[in-house]
Motif scaffolding. Structure first.
Motif, mmCIF file in Angstrom:
data_model
loop_
_atom_site.group_PDB
_atom_site.id
_atom_site.type_symbol
_atom_site.label_atom_id
_atom_site.label_comp_id
_atom_site.label_asym_id
_atom_site.label_seq_id
_atom_site.Cartn_x
_atom_site.Cartn_y
_atom_site.Cartn_z
ATOM 1 N N UNK A 169 0.824 -1.200 -0.040
ATOM 2 C CA UNK A 169 -0.026 -0.107 0.144
ATOM 3 C C UNK A 169 0.798 1.469 -0.001
ATOM 4 N N UNK A 170 0.721 2.057 -0.976
ATOM 5 C CA UNK A 170 1.257 3.336 -1.154
ATOM 6 C C UNK A 170 0.656 4.375 -0.019
ATOM 7 N N UNK B 185 -3.450 3.882 -0.866
ATOM 8 C CA UNK B 185 -4.187 3.601 -2.240
ATOM 9 C C UNK B 185 -4.815 2.268 -1.700
ATOM 10 N N UNK B 186 -4.780 1.807 -0.522
ATOM 11 C CA UNK B 186 -5.335 0.449 -0.244
ATOM 12 C C UNK B 186 -6.638 1.028 0.679
ATOM 13 N N UNK B 187 -6.819 2.179 0.986
ATOM 14 C CA UNK B 187 -7.901 2.748 1.889
ATOM 15 C C UNK B 187 -7.386 3.451 2.850
ATOM 16 N N UNK B 188 -8.367 4.008 3.735
ATOM 17 C CA UNK B 188 -7.726 4.846 4.850
ATOM 18 C C UNK B 188 -7.738 3.946 6.299
ATOM 19 N N UNK C 7 4.037 0.072 2.097
ATOM 20 C CA UNK C 7 3.890 -0.933 3.209
ATOM 21 C C UNK C 7 2.988 -2.034 3.098
ATOM 22 N N UNK C 8 3.450 -3.059 3.904
ATOM 23 C CA UNK C 8 2.340 -4.391 3.898
ATOM 24 C C UNK C 8 1.723 -4.006 5.327
ATOM 25 N N UNK D 272 7.608 -2.119 5.940
ATOM 26 C CA UNK D 272 7.999 -1.152 4.720
ATOM 27 C C UNK D 272 8.434 -2.153 3.562
ATOM 28 N N UNK D 273 7.875 -2.061 2.458
ATOM 29 C CA UNK D 273 7.995 -2.784 1.230
ATOM 30 C C UNK D 273 9.105 -2.089 0.674
ATOM 31 N N UNK D 274 10.325 -2.857 0.220
ATOM 32 C CA UNK D 274 11.407 -2.322 -0.536
ATOM 33 C C UNK D 274 11.496 -2.619 -1.927
ATOM 34 N N UNK D 275 11.547 -1.630 -2.802
ATOM 35 C CA UNK D 275 11.568 -1.733 -4.162
ATOM 36 C C UNK D 275 12.710 -1.926 -4.937
#
Length: 101
Positions: free
Chosen positions: A24-25, A45-48, A75-76, A98-101
């Motif tokens: 989720x960004x 972008x997944x919701x509040x 993040x997950x 945190x999701x690493x790109x």
């Protein structure tokens, strides 16, 4: 007494409802005024979502979790609870990685 039992039951069942949200960004975060206090909210972008301490989860580190979430990062999230618009309820972030790109 029945009202107290009902409130406890709703709280317990809300925390049993767990959902994983992947990658989720985080678009924004703020503190919204709620019932004389404030609610830490994370807009993605997944919701509040909200970040709140929970007696049912035995969790008291919400300020640390909220502080560690950075706008513009992905993040997950693991959340507990439901989105109930007419009560202004949001799922509570239980874990954020945190999701690493």
């Amino acid at each position: 007494m029945a009202l107290v039992v009902a409130a406890l039951a709703v709280g317990l069942f809300a925390n049993l409802h767990r959902v994983d949200h992947a990658s989720c960004l985080v678009e924004d975060k703020d503190r919204a005024a709620v019932d004389g206090g404030s609610d830490m909210r994370v807009y993605t972008d997944c919701g509040i979502f909200r970040v709140k301490d929970s007696l049912f989860l035995m969790r008291w580190d919400s300020a640390d979790v909220y502080q560690g979430i950075e706008v513009g990062e992905s993040y997950d999230f693991e959340t507990a609870g439901w989105r109930v618009p007419f009560l202004s309820w949001f799922p509570n972030i239980v874990a954020a990685e945190q999701v690493t790109r």
